[in-house]
Design a protein around this motif. Sequence first.
Motif, PDB file in Angstrom:
ATOM      1  N   LYS A   3     100.370  45.833 -98.821  1.00  0.00           N
ATOM      2  CA  LYS A   3     100.273  44.411 -99.100  1.00  0.00           C
ATOM      3  C   LYS A   3      99.871  44.211-100.557  1.00  0.00           C
ATOM      4  CE  LYS A   3      98.892  43.053 -94.430  1.00  0.00           C
ATOM      5  NZ  LYS A   3      97.843  42.392 -93.618  1.00  0.00           N
ATOM      6  N   CYS A  12     104.238  38.723-104.612  1.00  0.00           N
ATOM      7  CA  CYS A  12     104.346  38.445-103.168  1.00  0.00           C
ATOM      8  C   CYS A  12     105.802  38.338-102.741  1.00  0.00           C
ATOM      9  CB  CYS A  12     103.587  37.167-102.821  1.00  0.00           C
ATOM     10  SG  CYS A  12     101.794  37.324-102.961  1.00  0.00           S
ATOM     11  N   TYR A  15     107.097  41.831-102.178  1.00  0.00           N
ATOM     12  CA  TYR A  15     106.586  42.326-100.894  1.00  0.00           C
ATOM     13  C   TYR A  15     107.370  41.711 -99.734  1.00  0.00           C
ATOM     14  CZ  TYR A  15     103.345  42.597 -96.900  1.00  0.00           C
ATOM     15  OH  TYR A  15     102.779  42.782 -95.659  1.00  0.00           O
ATOM     16  N   LEU A  98     104.066  35.364 -95.276  1.00  0.00           N
ATOM     17  CA  LEU A  98     102.812  35.778 -95.920  1.00  0.00           C
ATOM     18  C   LEU A  98     101.611  35.423 -95.045  1.00  0.00           C
ATOM     19  CD1 LEU A  98     103.388  34.823 -99.674  1.00  0.00           C
ATOM     20  CD2 LEU A  98     103.662  37.054 -98.584  1.00  0.00           C
ATOM     21  N   LYS A 101     101.385  37.907 -92.155  1.00  0.00           N
ATOM     22  CA  LYS A 101     100.929  39.221 -92.597  1.00  0.00           C
ATOM     23  C   LYS A 101      99.505  39.193 -93.142  1.00  0.00           C
ATOM     24  CE  LYS A 101     104.507  41.713 -91.595  1.00  0.00           C
ATOM     25  NZ  LYS A 101     104.402  42.851 -90.648  1.00  0.00           N
ATOM     26  N   VAL A 103      98.341  37.684 -95.796  1.00  0.00           N
ATOM     27  CA  VAL A 103      98.199  37.490 -97.243  1.00  0.00           C
ATOM     28  C   VAL A 103      97.638  36.103 -97.522  1.00  0.00           C
ATOM     29  CG1 VAL A 103      99.414  37.417 -99.463  1.00  0.00           C
ATOM     30  CG2 VAL A 103     100.084  39.100 -97.717  1.00  0.00           C
TER      31      VAL A 103
END
Length: 318
Positions: A3, A12, A15, A98, A101, A103
């Motif tokens: 991450k 981001c 990712y 995001l 996950k 984030v």
Amino acid sequence: MEKPTTKRIWRCVRYYLQLCEAKGDAPDTIINKRAGLSKFFKWCLSRSVYYVDQIDLDLMDDYMHCLNTYRKPLDGKPMTVAVKRGYLTFVKTFVEKLYMKGVLSTNALEHIELPKIGRPLPKAVFTENEIQKILDQALLFGFSGLRDRAILETFFATGIRRTELANLDIEDIDLNEQLVRIRKGKGGRERIVPISERGCEWIALYLSKVRPRIAFLASGSTLFLANNGKRYEPHKLSDMVSRYVKLAGIKRAGSCYLFRHATATTMLNNGADLRHVQEMLGHADISTTQIYTHVSRSKLAEVYGKSHPSALSKQRLF
């Protein structure tokens, strides 16, 4: 994959695209997502927005306004509603992933209102005579034209998507049973569809006379090879079809999808069941297939002439 340790937008995005690739998104899908998020990222930089936790509904309202006021440099026309919705959806799904996950601590775009679009009718629906004219153009170009004719015949006989055709291997074609196995359909779905005897004959001719001339070790089992002996890039197939449309003297634009549209409308005009056409085209939702019932005009005209009181009336005005 790790991450991101920063919430900077583009880190981001990288990712997120890695996650999409790991999930099995098609290469074209990832390219489109990258392009859409790149456009949003550049717009964010112009507004001094650098971090993903700065993305909220107020910011997206401003982005919507930007998309609404944008005009194409070539013709001065605005974006279509579908294109604007696509750009906004790229950002929405990016932020949602995001959040999933971990984030982001919240999904700030959960309640974003996207522009509503109808289902536009397919453009440039070609007649059978026009399709034949397009097919005939390939024969003007020698051995490469024989390959192109086999590709065009496969498009028309199966209604296959360009990416699906590009991904075909030799073993996916059963010339005896006249079947095509599509292993990499949209959404990762597989299906088996019939192909006409005529289509099989053109493929057999290509395999015996043309493919050996351009194949080399790295060609592997790829069915249709480009001039460099490698698998076709989907956009190259579109360029090829567009060129033959122009050579046929047809003024309307058209690419690989013109054969898909023609396959669907022709089958419906000739009495095919909608469910069978859905299976042929590989649509997950039959509502997508139903679009073609609106452009199946000859069948509608026939039914209208036999059923509507005004059409049945023989009364003359004078």
